[in-house]
Scaffold this active site. Structure first.
Site, PDB file in Angstrom:
ATOM      1  N   HIS A   1      50.596  14.886 -55.921  1.00 54.06           N
ATOM      2  CA  HIS A   1      51.035  14.828 -54.942  1.00 54.06           C
ATOM      3  C   HIS A   1      52.962  15.271 -55.963  1.00 54.06           C
ATOM      4  O   HIS A   1      53.736  14.798 -55.185  1.00 54.06           O
ATOM      5  CB  HIS A   1      51.849  13.440 -54.307  1.00 54.06           C
TER       6      HIS A   1
ATOM      7  N   GLU B   1      43.738  16.725 -44.037  1.00 58.09           N
ATOM      8  CA  GLU B   1      43.844  15.722 -44.736  1.00 58.09           C
ATOM      9  C   GLU B   1      44.767  14.645 -45.447  1.00 58.09           C
ATOM     10  O   GLU B   1      44.572  13.938 -45.501  1.00 58.09           O
ATOM     11  CB  GLU B   1      43.319  16.090 -46.198  1.00 58.09           C
ATOM     12  N   GLU B   2      46.262  15.699 -45.437  1.00 57.76           N
ATOM     13  CA  GLU B   2      47.022  14.808 -46.157  1.00 57.76           C
ATOM     14  C   GLU B   2      48.035  14.029 -45.974  1.00 57.76           C
ATOM     15  O   GLU B   2      48.801  13.559 -45.695  1.00 57.76           O
ATOM     16  CB  GLU B   2      48.182  15.357 -46.860  1.00 57.76           C
TER      17      GLU B   2
ATOM     18  N   ASP C   1      45.081  18.918 -56.348  1.00 62.25           N
ATOM     19  CA  ASP C   1      44.908  18.369 -55.108  1.00 62.25           C
ATOM     20  C   ASP C   1      45.564  18.876 -53.815  1.00 62.25           C
ATOM     21  O   ASP C   1      46.293  19.011 -53.357  1.00 62.25           O
ATOM     22  CB  ASP C   1      45.938  16.917 -54.646  1.00 62.25           C
TER      23      ASP C   1
ATOM     24  N   HIS D   1      39.297  19.792 -49.130  1.00 61.19           N
ATOM     25  CA  HIS D   1      40.727  19.561 -47.987  1.00 61.19           C
ATOM     26  C   HIS D   1      41.202  21.184 -49.191  1.00 61.19           C
ATOM     27  O   HIS D   1      41.492  21.044 -49.898  1.00 61.19           O
ATOM     28  CB  HIS D   1      41.870  18.677 -48.077  1.00 61.19           C
TER      29      HIS D   1
ATOM     30  N   ASP E   1      37.145  15.811 -54.049  1.00 60.38           N
ATOM     31  CA  ASP E   1      38.747  15.198 -53.909  1.00 60.38           C
ATOM     32  C   ASP E   1      39.826  14.690 -55.009  1.00 60.38           C
ATOM     33  O   ASP E   1      40.425  13.813 -54.721  1.00 60.38           O
ATOM     34  CB  ASP E   1      39.608  15.414 -52.459  1.00 60.38           C
TER      35      ASP E   1
END
Length: 478
Positions: free
Chosen positions: A432, A326-327, A293, A281, A360
Site C-alpha cells: 500500500h 479487492e482493495e 500486492d 487480485h 495475496d
C-alpha cells in the site's frame, strides 16, 4: 472407488495392519509428477514475465480505473497466448475512487509539511482544506470512549503504534480496524477529519494507504494515514503539551465505473466439472505499481497452472481467477470480485468447486501449508508434506479456515480452502505504499512459491480426494 484416489482406505488399512502403505500405480505416478513439476518450475520464468509486463505496461491499477480495465483485457490475451481455455472477463459495477491531490501541514510559528495519504474512498475536504486542533488517542477504543461532542471542530488522531513485523502478518488485522472504523467513530464525536499512523512495519517516509469503510452508504469524514516518521513527529509535539493545529486538504472523488474478474481454465481430463480454484487480485493501490500486492500473486498462480497445462492437465479443472476490486470498500454490501464470482455460480457449479487457495501476501518464500479442518492429519497431508518438504515447506500448526478477501465468499459458501503461507516479514514494509514496485520481488523466492503451488495443486487436481467429506479426527478415548 476410483483407482486415482490418493489417500483413502487401502492406505488406512495398510497402516492398521502394520504394513507399509503401498500406492497403486496411478497414485505413485501422480506423486512422482508432483515432484517432477515441483523441481521443473524452479527454473521457470512465466511468473516473472507476467508480473514484469503487468507492472511495467500498466503501473498502478486502482479498482475500476482505465488502468485496471486495460490490465484485465491484456491479461486475458496473455492467458490465451499461454494456452488456457475458456478465458473470459466477468464485469461488475463498482464505485471507483480517485485520489486527486492531498496535503497536510503543521501550522503555527514553525510550520512543517507532513507526508500523508488519503484513505481509500475517503471524501474530500472542503475547498481550501480543513484547519483545526489535533486530539491524539493511543487506541481506537480510546476514541470510541471519548464523550459525544468532545471533538467538535477538531481533528481526531489515532496513534496505536508501529505494526510489528511477523512472519504470518498476524498484527495487521487489529490495526486495520482503526482504518475502517476510525472516521465514523471520529464523526460521532464531532470531529472534522480523521488521521492515523500508517498500518505498516517500516520507518520510511512513505504513508500506507488502504480503504476505509462506508457507514449507511457513505464515508463520514476525510481520512488520512501519516507516514511513520511523521506520526512520530506529531506525537512528540503533542507530548510537549502545546496545542497543535493542522491543515489538511484532499480533492478525492468517487465515480461510477466497472471492475472485472479475469477467469481462465486448464480443463480437467476426467472430471472437468470439478474445479480447483486459484485466486489473486489484479487491482492495486495507486501509490506504487502493485508488484507485491498483488501482481506477484497472479504471476504465481498463472505459472503454477501453466505448468499443469503443459503436462496435459490434471483429472480436475484448474481455474485461475484474477479478481477485480479487492482493495476497496463499497457503499452497498455487493462485495468485491470474489462476491461477483460467487453470485455468478449456480448451486451445481458451486458444489463443483472442490478446493481453493489464494496468493495475496507478496512474493517471498512459502514456509508452511495449512489444510482444511479434517485434512490436517489426513493421508493427503502426509503426501503433500513429503512432496513439499524438499523446498522448505512444513505443515502448518493450525488448519486453514478463511483464505483471503477474494476467495472468502466461496469459502464461506462451503468450499474447502488451503493456505500456502508466505513469509511476511517484509511485506508490510512495502504494501500500500509507493515502494510496492517490481524491484522488491526476489525471483528466487517467487519461483519457490510457484514450485509449492504447482506441486500442491497437482496433488489435489489429479485425484478424487473429497475435501468436503473430511472431518476432524476424534482421538480415541483413554
Amino acid at each position: 472407488m476410483s483407482a486415482r484416489t490418493l489417500f483413502v482406505s487401502a492406505l488406512a488399512l495398510a497402516a492398521v495392519c502394520g504394513l507399509s502403505a503401498p500406492a497403486v500405480a496411478q497414485d505413485a505416478a501422480t506423486i512422482a509428477t508432483a515432484e517432477q513439476l515441483r523441481d521443473q518450475v524452479l527454473s521457470d520464468n512465466v511468473a516473472l514475465d507476467y508480473v514484469t509486463q503487468l507492472t511495467t505496461r500498466f503501473g498502478p491499477r486502482p479498482a475500476g480505473s482505465p488502468s485496471e480495465q486495460a490490465a484485465a483485457a491484456w491479461s486475458a490475451e496473455y492467458l490465451k497466448g499461454l494456452g488456457f481455455k475458456n478465458v473470459r472477463i466477468q464485469s461488475f459495477p463498482l464505485v471507483g475512487w480517485e485520489r486527486g491531490e492531498e496535503s497536510a501541514s503543521i501550522l503555527g510559528d514553525h510550520p512543517q509539511r507532513l507526508v500523508v495519504a488519503a484513505l481509500g474512498h475517503s471524501i474530500p475536504t472542503p475547498a481550501g482544506g480543513i484547519e483545526a486542533e489535533v486530539v491524539r488517542f493511543a487506541t481506537l477504543e480510546a476514541l470510541i470512549a471519548a464523550p459525544a461532542g468532545s471533538l467538535t471542530g477538531k481533528i481526531a488522531y489515532v496513534d496505536a503504534g508501529q505494526l510489528v513485523a511477523n512472519q504470518d502478518g498476524s498484527g495487521y488485522g487489529p490495526l486495520t480496524r482503526i482504518r475502517g472504523a476510525g472516521p465514523n467513530e471520529a464523526a460521532k464525536k464531532g470531529a472534522l477529519a480523521f488521521i492515523m499512523r500508517s498500518v505498516g512495519s517500516d520507518e520510511h517516509r512513505m504513508p500506507h494507504t488502504g480503504t476505509t469503510r462506508y457507514v449507511d452508504g457513505k464515508v463520514p469524514l476525510p481520512g488520512f494515514a501519516l507516514s511513520a516518521p511523521d506520526a512520530d513527529q506529531l506525537s512528540r509535539l503533542l507530548a510537549m503539551g502545546e496545542p497543535v493545529r493542522l491543515r489538511l486538504s484532499s480533492t478525492a472523488r468517487t465515480y461510477e465505473t466497472t471492475s472485472q474478474n479475469v477467469i481462465a481454465d486448464v480443463p480437467g481430463r476426467a472430471r472437468p466439472d470439478e474445479i480447483v480454484l486459484l485466486g489473486s487480485h489484479l487491482d492495486s493501490w495507486d501509490l506504487g505499481t502493485g508488484a507485491i500486492d498483488d501482481g506477484a500473486g497472479g504471476a504465481i498462480t498463472i505459472a503454477a497452472a501453466k505448468a499443469i497445462l503443459d503436462k496435459g492437465g490434471a483429472e480436475r479443472t484448474v481455474r485461475v481467477v484474477l479478481f477485480g476490486a479487492e482493495e476497496v470498500a463499497q457503499p452497498t454490501n455487493t462485495g468485491n470480485g470474489g462476491g461477483a464470482y460467487l453470485r455468478s455460480l449456480s448451486p451445481a457449479e458451486l458444489a463443483g468447486h472442490v478446493f481453493t487457495g489464494e496468493s495475496d501476501f507478496g512474493a517471498d518464500r512459502i514456509y508452511s501449508l495449512g489444510l482444511p479442518v479434517g485434512a490436517q492429519t489426513s493421508e493427503f497431508a502426509r503426501i503433500a508434506g513429503r512432496v513439499l518438504f524438499p523446498i522448505g515447506v512444513l505443515p502448518a500448526g493450525q488448519p486453514e479456515l478463511n483464505g483471503g478477501a477474494d476467495i472468502g465468499p466461496i469459502v464461506q459458501a462451503g468450499v474447502p480452502v488451503f493456505g500456502l503461507n508466505q513469509d511476511g516479514i517484509r511485506y508490510f514494509d512495502l504494501h500500500h505504499t509507493a515502494d510496492d514496485t517490481l524491484d522488491k520481488i526476489d525471483p528466487v523466492q517467487m519461483t519457490q512459491n510457484v514450485a509449492a503451488w504447482t506441486a500442491l495443486v497437482w496433488l489435489a487436481a489429479d485425484s478424487d480426494v473429497d475435501f468436503r467429506a473430511m472431518k476432524p479426527v476424534t482421538p480415541p478415548a483413554p
